[in-house]
Design an enzyme around this catalytic site. Structure first.
Site, PDB file in Angstrom:
ATOM      1  N   ALA A 184      39.252  33.748  47.139  1.00  0.00           N
ATOM      2  CA  ALA A 184      39.085  34.967  47.949  1.00  0.00           C
ATOM      3  C   ALA A 184      38.209  35.963  47.194  1.00  0.00           C
ATOM      4  O   ALA A 184      37.251  36.531  47.745  1.00  0.00           O
ATOM      5  CB  ALA A 184      40.449  35.581  48.271  1.00  0.00           C
ATOM      6  N   ASN A 185      38.505  36.184  45.913  1.00  0.00           N
ATOM      7  CA  ASN A 185      37.694  37.132  45.146  1.00  0.00           C
ATOM      8  C   ASN A 185      36.274  36.626  44.968  1.00  0.00           C
ATOM      9  O   ASN A 185      35.311  37.403  45.034  1.00  0.00           O
ATOM     10  CB  ASN A 185      38.344  37.406  43.780  1.00  0.00           C
ATOM     11  N   CYS A 194      38.693  42.559  38.244  1.00  0.00           N
ATOM     12  CA  CYS A 194      38.994  41.186  38.683  1.00  0.00           C
ATOM     13  C   CYS A 194      37.815  40.321  39.109  1.00  0.00           C
ATOM     14  O   CYS A 194      37.798  39.134  38.799  1.00  0.00           O
ATOM     15  CB  CYS A 194      40.011  41.237  39.801  1.00  0.00           C
ATOM     16  N   LYS A 235      36.030  38.593  36.144  1.00  0.00           N
ATOM     17  CA  LYS A 235      36.985  37.750  35.410  1.00  0.00           C
ATOM     18  C   LYS A 235      37.400  36.530  36.239  1.00  0.00           C
ATOM     19  O   LYS A 235      37.475  35.418  35.730  1.00  0.00           O
ATOM     20  CB  LYS A 235      38.189  38.615  35.039  1.00  0.00           C
TER      21      LYS A 235
HETATM   22  P1  NAD Z   1      47.281  46.167  34.239  1.00  0.00           P
HETATM   23  O1  NAD Z   1      46.625  45.955  32.941  1.00  0.00           O
HETATM   24  O2  NAD Z   1      47.068  47.447  34.984  1.00  0.00           O
HETATM   25  O3  NAD Z   1      48.862  46.009  34.073  1.00  0.00           O
HETATM   26  C1  NAD Z   1      49.473  44.969  33.364  1.00  0.00           C
HETATM   27  C2  NAD Z   1      50.697  45.529  32.641  1.00  0.00           C
HETATM   28  O4  NAD Z   1      51.406  44.429  32.061  1.00  0.00           O
HETATM   29  C3  NAD Z   1      50.365  46.476  31.492  1.00  0.00           C
HETATM   30  O5  NAD Z   1      50.988  47.727  31.705  1.00  0.00           O
HETATM   31  C4  NAD Z   1      50.921  45.764  30.247  1.00  0.00           C
HETATM   32  O6  NAD Z   1      51.484  46.650  29.297  1.00  0.00           O
HETATM   33  C5  NAD Z   1      51.998  44.886  30.857  1.00  0.00           C
HETATM   34  N1  NAD Z   1      52.362  43.731  30.029  1.00  0.00           N
HETATM   35  C6  NAD Z   1      51.547  42.810  29.454  1.00  0.00           C
HETATM   36  N2  NAD Z   1      52.284  41.889  28.792  1.00  0.00           N
HETATM   37  C7  NAD Z   1      53.589  42.225  28.944  1.00  0.00           C
HETATM   38  C8  NAD Z   1      54.815  41.659  28.514  1.00  0.00           C
HETATM   39  N3  NAD Z   1      54.839  40.527  27.795  1.00  0.00           N
HETATM   40  N4  NAD Z   1      55.968  42.280  28.849  1.00  0.00           N
HETATM   41  C9  NAD Z   1      55.942  43.420  29.582  1.00  0.00           C
HETATM   42  N5  NAD Z   1      54.818  43.991  30.036  1.00  0.00           N
HETATM   43  C10 NAD Z   1      53.657  43.409  29.722  1.00  0.00           C
HETATM   44  O7  NAD Z   1      46.866  44.937  35.155  1.00  0.00           O
HETATM   45  P2  NAD Z   1      46.738  44.912  36.762  1.00  0.00           P
HETATM   46  O8  NAD Z   1      45.445  45.517  37.180  1.00  0.00           O
HETATM   47  O9  NAD Z   1      48.015  45.397  37.351  1.00  0.00           O
HETATM   48  O10 NAD Z   1      46.599  43.352  37.003  1.00  0.00           O
HETATM   49  C11 NAD Z   1      47.688  42.483  36.827  1.00  0.00           C
HETATM   50  C12 NAD Z   1      47.356  41.140  37.438  1.00  0.00           C
HETATM   51  O11 NAD Z   1      47.156  41.282  38.838  1.00  0.00           O
HETATM   52  C13 NAD Z   1      46.068  40.493  36.910  1.00  0.00           C
HETATM   53  O12 NAD Z   1      46.250  39.101  36.842  1.00  0.00           O
HETATM   54  C14 NAD Z   1      45.031  40.833  37.968  1.00  0.00           C
HETATM   55  O13 NAD Z   1      44.001  39.863  38.030  1.00  0.00           O
HETATM   56  C15 NAD Z   1      45.862  40.784  39.233  1.00  0.00           C
HETATM   57  N6  NAD Z   1      45.367  41.622  40.332  1.00  0.00           N
HETATM   58  C16 NAD Z   1      44.896  42.885  40.084  1.00  0.00           C
HETATM   59  C17 NAD Z   1      44.484  43.698  41.148  1.00  0.00           C
HETATM   60  C18 NAD Z   1      43.977  45.085  40.915  1.00  0.00           C
HETATM   61  O14 NAD Z   1      43.536  45.709  41.873  1.00  0.00           O
HETATM   62  N7  NAD Z   1      44.001  45.633  39.716  1.00  0.00           N
HETATM   63  C19 NAD Z   1      44.587  43.207  42.456  1.00  0.00           C
HETATM   64  C20 NAD Z   1      45.091  41.921  42.671  1.00  0.00           C
HETATM   65  C21 NAD Z   1      45.482  41.143  41.600  1.00  0.00           C
HETATM   66  C1  UGA Z   2      39.155  43.323  44.950  1.00  0.00           C
HETATM   67  C2  UGA Z   2      39.504  42.629  46.266  1.00  0.00           C
HETATM   68  O1  UGA Z   2      38.911  43.339  47.353  1.00  0.00           O
HETATM   69  C3  UGA Z   2      41.012  42.563  46.453  1.00  0.00           C
HETATM   70  O2  UGA Z   2      41.320  41.845  47.629  1.00  0.00           O
HETATM   71  C4  UGA Z   2      41.635  41.882  45.246  1.00  0.00           C
HETATM   72  O3  UGA Z   2      43.036  41.857  45.369  1.00  0.00           O
HETATM   73  C5  UGA Z   2      41.238  42.617  43.983  1.00  0.00           C
HETATM   74  O4  UGA Z   2      39.791  42.658  43.875  1.00  0.00           O
HETATM   75  C6  UGA Z   2      41.716  41.966  42.736  1.00  0.00           C
HETATM   76  O5  UGA Z   2      42.042  40.795  42.713  1.00  0.00           O
HETATM   77  O6  UGA Z   2      41.713  42.709  41.755  1.00  0.00           O
HETATM   78  P1  UGA Z   2      38.974  45.842  44.131  1.00  0.00           P
HETATM   79  O7  UGA Z   2      38.266  45.233  42.969  1.00  0.00           O
HETATM   80  O8  UGA Z   2      40.082  46.790  43.876  1.00  0.00           O
HETATM   81  O9  UGA Z   2      39.593  44.671  45.042  1.00  0.00           O
HETATM   82  O10 UGA Z   2      37.924  46.605  45.047  1.00  0.00           O
HETATM   83  P2  UGA Z   2      36.815  46.121  46.117  1.00  0.00           P
HETATM   84  O11 UGA Z   2      36.890  47.015  47.277  1.00  0.00           O
HETATM   85  O12 UGA Z   2      36.906  44.676  46.387  1.00  0.00           O
HETATM   86  O13 UGA Z   2      35.458  46.428  45.354  1.00  0.00           O
HETATM   87  C7  UGA Z   2      35.058  45.662  44.232  1.00  0.00           C
HETATM   88  C8  UGA Z   2      33.675  46.106  43.791  1.00  0.00           C
HETATM   89  O14 UGA Z   2      32.676  45.694  44.731  1.00  0.00           O
HETATM   90  C9  UGA Z   2      33.527  47.626  43.664  1.00  0.00           C
HETATM   91  O15 UGA Z   2      32.761  47.936  42.531  1.00  0.00           O
HETATM   92  C10 UGA Z   2      32.796  48.010  44.930  1.00  0.00           C
HETATM   93  O16 UGA Z   2      32.067  49.206  44.811  1.00  0.00           O
HETATM   94  C11 UGA Z   2      31.882  46.804  45.102  1.00  0.00           C
HETATM   95  N1  UGA Z   2      31.426  46.621  46.498  1.00  0.00           N
HETATM   96  C12 UGA Z   2      32.316  46.326  47.482  1.00  0.00           C
HETATM   97  C13 UGA Z   2      30.078  46.725  46.792  1.00  0.00           C
HETATM   98  O17 UGA Z   2      29.249  46.973  45.895  1.00  0.00           O
HETATM   99  N2  UGA Z   2      29.665  46.539  48.087  1.00  0.00           N
HETATM  100  C14 UGA Z   2      30.538  46.255  49.090  1.00  0.00           C
HETATM  101  O18 UGA Z   2      30.081  46.090  50.249  1.00  0.00           O
HETATM  102  C15 UGA Z   2      31.890  46.144  48.776  1.00  0.00           C
END
Ligand code: NAD
Ligand code: UGA
Length: 451
Positions: free
Chosen positions: A221-222, A274, A277
């Site tokens: 999806a990403n 994300c 990565k």
């Molecule tokens: P984040 O870095 O904001 O949060 C992760 C937290 O986990 C941190 O606060 C860290 O201290 C804690 N942590 C790490 N190891 C630990 C342990 N052993 N015990 C307790 N706490 C621990 O990360 P995030 O952005 O929330 O992302 C988390 C996961 O979700 C990633 O795999 C990411 O790819 C996925 N994800 C992120 C987003 C997003 O928008 N940020 C969206 C969808 C999926």
């Molecule tokens: C993205 C996905 O949209 C989520 O579904 C997913 O859960 C998440 O990654 C994740 O796994 O972390 P996010 O990264 O929070 O969410 O934000 P997006 O709205 O997807 O934007 C990602 C990047 O693409 C931003 O820098 C945004 O400015 C850029 N973007 C997005 C563009 O340059 N053009 C577009 O048309 C859309």
């Protein structure tokens, strides 16, 4: 089993909002979010939350203290859990085998060991973090090795929220994906997790699959979303050479219902923790299985994104008579997208660093991300200024790097009046009307349009 106690390890951008919405929608279930980071947990207990996300505080306030708790007591909370969501970070590895591409699963592995050590009953372990396909197999092995007598059923339940719209995405998801083993215990655990989401998500939106499809679907999806951004950005470069206009091209192709309108905004490149990565991880997995052509195909999405960022800086330099040395350049926006304070992998980081290398005097403005910018730009001679009008005073050029609504509404006449002339504006998000700014007197450079 009726789930009464949910524990989530990881109080970050996913763990915090996701558990807050589960607690809001399921008042009969206790939800406790645990983290090693004491400061983060403390902040979740106040109204100054550790992340900026619209509407999040309202949701937290509904449930916090009722059935939503934040704690650093990992052992005690795992001991009482029926379900443990694992929502820790899975960044790109920076060392050893797979450095720069593979996911670092160190934190996931540590969570599995803590669960095995502290569990006091059979429980469901939910992969909420984004993980390489077949990670559940490794988790099952860790969980069932050693001293524990309990049964741990591993499910994959990836999160699809986007930052800036997380609450709406969680409350009204396009779908909830749950993957598990195709045996009796796997199907029973899936049913338990479906029951939780059924408190607010309609059945047709809850999709159940095998574990591997669920794990892989998140990466895919990403990759597909990022691929659309790279595709449109690649065409923006061609537009700049041919007098085609990327907004017109984008609209023209998006009206084909097979293509659709979303994720076709040309930009300075995608950022966020994300996309890069997860694609790099997908590339690594493909190479691991000997699928080099598939790996090369997805790698190109990241290569195009890097190109778009560098191309933006090259254009600034070329336009400003081949030197930005000692010129004041103001970056409007530092967050990787609007409505978040998150700067992880923000294109602004690369762009600002390249401008500093070229010895420009760089000023950075952002309504929510300056605290993080200070950290990202540590050691660099950059001025941070929240007020955009102040930040643009005396500038030779302004670059819009984040599409904040506030930057669409600025009084550009006032900004122009206080800038050095010739005054340049590089709109890396195509949020301003080039004609209007041209009429004010700016030299206007949008993405993918004639200057
Ligand atoms: P984040 O870095 O904001 O949060 C992760 C937290 O986990 C941190 O606060 C860290 O201290 C804690 N942590 C790490 N190891 C630990 C342990 N052993 N015990 C307790 N706490 C621990 O990360 P995030 O952005 O929330 O992302 C988390 C996961 O979700 C990633 O795999 C990411 O790819 C996925 N994800 C992120 C987003 C997003 O928008 N940020 C969206 C969808 C999926
Ligand atoms: C993205 C996905 O949209 C989520 O579904 C997913 O859960 C998440 O990654 C994740 O796994 O972390 P996010 O990264 O929070 O969410 O934000 P997006 O709205 O997807 O934007 C990602 C990047 O693409 C931003 O820098 C945004 O400015 C850029 N973007 C997005 C563009 O340059 N053009 C577009 O048309 C859309």
């Amino acid at each position: 089993m009726s789930i009464k106690e949910i524990v989530c390890i990881g109080a970050g951008y996913v763990g915090g909002p996701t558990m807050s919405v589960i607690a809001e929608k399921c008042p009969h279930i206790n939800v406790t979010v645990v983290d090693l980071n004491e400061d983060r947990i403390k902040a979740w207990q106040t109204d100054d939350l550790p992340i900026y996300e619209p509407e999040l505080l309202d949701v937290v306030k509904v449930a916090r203290g009722r059935n939503l708790f934040f704690s650093t007591e990992i052992e005690k909370n795992i001991a009482k859990a029926d379900v443990v969501f694992v929502s820790v970070n899975t960044p790109t590895k920076t060392f050893g085998k797979g450095a720069g591409v593979a996911a670092n699963l160190e934190f996931i592995g540590k969570c599995a060991r803590s669960i095995r050590k502290y569990a006091k009953r059979d429980l469901i372990v939910v992969e909420k973090s984004t993980l390489p396909v077949r990670t559940a197999e490794a988790l099952e092995k860790i969980l069932h090795s050693g001293e524990s007598d309990y049964h741990f059923e591993v499910l994959s339940n990836p999160e699809f929220l986007a930052e800036g719209t997380a609450i709406n995405d969680l409350q009204n998801p396009d779908r909830v994906l749950i993957g598990g083993r195709e045996n009796e215990t796997g199907q029973k655990a899936i049913a338990d997790l479906v029951e939780i989401y059924s408190n607010w998500v309609s059945p047709e939106k809850i999709l159940t699959t095998n574990t591997w499809s669920s794990e892989l679907s998140k990466l895919v999806a990403n990759a597909f979303l990022a691929q659309r951004v790279s595709s449109i950005n690649s065409i923006s470069a061609l537009c700049e050479k041919t007098e085609a206009d990327i907004t017109e091209v984008s609209k023209a192709i998006s009206m084909d219902s097979r293509i659709g309108a979303k994720f076709l905004n040309a930009s300075v490149g995608f950022g966020g923790s994300c996309f890069k990565k997860d694609i790099l991880n997908l590339v690594y997995i493909c190479r691991h299985y000997g699928l080099n052509e598939v790996a090369d195909y997805w790698d190109q999405v990241v290569i195009m994104n890097d190109y778009q960022q560098t191309r933006f800086v090259d254009k600034i330099i070329a336009t400003m008579f081949n030197t930005v040395s000692d010129k004041k350049i103001t970056a409007l926006g530092f967050a990787f997208k609007a409505n978040t304070g998150d700067t992880r992998e923000s294109p602004a980081i690369i762009i600002v660093k390249q401008l500093v290398e070229e010895r420009a005097r760089v000023y950075v403005s952002d309504p929510k991300a300056l605290k993080q910018a200070k950290h990202d730009l540590d050691g660099l001679d950059v001025v941070l200024e929240e007020d955009p009008y102040e930040a643009c005073k005396g500038a030779d050029a302004v670059c819009i790097l984040t599409e904040w609504q506030a930057y669409k509404d600025l009084d550009y006449k006032k900004i122009y009046a206080n800038m050095n002339k010739p005054a340049f504006i590089f709109d890396g998000r195509n949020i301003i009307n080039p004609q209007e700014l041209y009429e004010i007197g700016f030299n206007v450079y949008p993405i993918g349009k004639a200057a």
